[in-house]
Design an enzyme around this catalytic site. Structure first.
Site, PDB file in Angstrom:
ATOM      1  N   GLY A  54     -19.749 -47.764 -20.736  1.00 26.44           N
ATOM      2  CA  GLY A  54     -18.945 -47.786 -21.962  1.00 26.44           C
ATOM      3  C   GLY A  54     -19.262 -46.533 -22.768  1.00 26.44           C
ATOM      4  O   GLY A  54     -20.437 -46.131 -22.904  1.00 26.44           O
ATOM      5  N   ASP A 248     -12.404 -43.504 -23.445  1.00 17.96           N
ATOM      6  CA  ASP A 248     -13.612 -42.768 -23.061  1.00 17.96           C
ATOM      7  C   ASP A 248     -13.557 -41.317 -23.507  1.00 17.96           C
ATOM      8  O   ASP A 248     -14.591 -40.677 -23.688  1.00 17.96           O
ATOM      9  CB  ASP A 248     -13.818 -42.840 -21.552  1.00 17.96           C
ATOM     10  CG  ASP A 248     -14.312 -44.218 -21.173  1.00 17.96           C
ATOM     11  OD1 ASP A 248     -13.488 -45.128 -21.028  1.00 17.96           O
ATOM     12  OD2 ASP A 248     -15.538 -44.388 -21.075  1.00 17.96           O
TER      13      ASP A 248
END
Ligand code: MRU
Length: 367
Positions: A54, A248
């Site tokens: 993450g 991201d």
């Protein structure tokens, strides 16, 4: 956020400890395992092999990795060279999420060449802590701004829960705390707005069915796991009110790189007039990039993640092969959703349209 009713962050330090502690996410949802990381090499392994993953969390892990390198490098003749080497190792672990480089660079920027190693190491230790706290604070703000969007949908349809579709895991497990895409869901749930989440399982690593479902269950948020190809069908039948995903790496023009398959959800949302939001702290915006498809590096991972399926059986943790021995697989980790398919971006400074001008209105210092 809560694990069996107890508050946890995904990564933390203990007073006077020389280590960093993190939730080893490879074991979820079957086991809750805390790992002690003792040096920068162990942190590199934890990032590359996805004990932590993450965007926000790998940024914080990189910052804490730099703190370990600094604390253990006090006797180095050239402290700065030692730290730059550690930073390069960390940055090489995963290519797509820009937070990783941001975590490393932010720590390097705190070095004052005129100061002694010990003083500089202390400064990096403190900066890493601030970096992690800032990640959690930004996500909390995203929750406040994003929950207003969910509330508005509920006001228009008061008789039923708001159906949110999300892809991968952009919850608190993807950050230090709170999450990005799920922060608005948690905030709405806390405020008594009925909400239900469609959770894409997110092959090949199943961050949706393993991590998102687990954290929603821990917080008592109603949810349903679906296979990755279900979203279009649900949207055609009015069963999704809003898609919220993470990012991201986001360009200054609003292109969003997120887990592979996000783009297809955005196309389906566009075709069915379902609002499609990307939630991200500004640490995920790469201010140097304008064209996400051309410029964002896309991670390719081991083909075994595709050729095998991993889960729990009566014999314990099991991997089963699901393709012929002869078959090869391609395993692209991320794709890019162009800004034109993004209805809005939920940031720590509020909600903005996905275009450069609107983004810069919120972040004028980046003009
Ligand atoms: O490969 P992962 O699990 O690190 O990918 C994570 C995602 O794609 C998330 O959706 C993303 O990081 C956005 S929220 C941090």
């Amino acid at each position: 956020m809560k694990v069996q009713g107890k508050d946890f962050r995904t990564i933390w330090r203990k007073p006077n400890s020389k280590s960093v502690f993190l939730i080893d996410q490879r074991h979820l949802p079957f086991e809750f395992v805390i790992e002690e990381i003792k040096n920068v090499d162990e942190m590199c392994t934890a990032i590359a092999e996805m004990h932590v993953r993450g965007a926000g969390l790998i940024g914080a892990s990189a910052a804490y990795g730099m703190a370990l390198a600094a604390e253990q490098g006090i006797k180095e003749a050239d402290f700065e060279v030692h730290l730059r080497k550690a930073g390069e190792k960390l940055k090489a672990t995963r290519p797509t999420a820009v937070n990783l480089a941001f975590g490393v660079e932010s720590m390097l920027e705190t070095i004052r060449p005129g100061d002694g190693n010990e003083e500089n190491a202390k400064r990096i230790t403190e900066a890493a802590e601030r970096f992690a706290n800032a990640d959690a604070d930004m996500c909390r703000q995203i929750g406040l701004y994003g929950s207003k969007i969910i509330e508005d949908i509920h006001t228009l349809n008061p008789g039923r829960p708001v159906n949110v579709l999300t892809h991968c895991n952009a919850g608190w497990l993807a950050f230090v705390d709170y999450g990005s895409a799920l922060a608005p869901v948690y905030e709405a749930h806390r405020r008594g707005i009925p909400v239900h989440v469609w959770v894409d399982e997110t092959r090949p690593r199943n961050q949706g069915s393993k991590l998102t479902a687990w954290e929603l269950a821990m917080e008592g948020v109603p949810h349903t796991v679906i296979v990755d190809n279900t979203g279009g069908h649900l949207m055609q039948h009015g069963m999704v009110d809003i898609c919220i995903v993470g990012s991201d790496r986001t360009t200054r023009t609003g292109d969003v790189a997120n887990k592979i398959g996000t783009y297809l959800k955005a196309l389906a949302a566009h075709d069915n007039n379902v609002p499609f939001y990307a939630a991200m702290p500004s640490s995920t915006i790469d201010w140097n990039l304008r064209d996400g498809i051309k410029e964002i590096p896309i991670e390719e991972r081991n083909q075994d993640e595709v050729l095998c399926f991993d889960g729990m059986s009566e014999h314990g943790r099991t991997q089963v092969k699901i393709s012929p021995e002869e078959s090869k697989a391609a395993n692209f980790g991320f794709d890019v959703t162009p800004a034109r398919l993004v209805s809005g971006m939920i940031t720590e400074r509020g909600v903005t349209k996905a275009n450069e001008e609107s983004i810069l209105e919120k972040f004028p210092e980046r003009r």
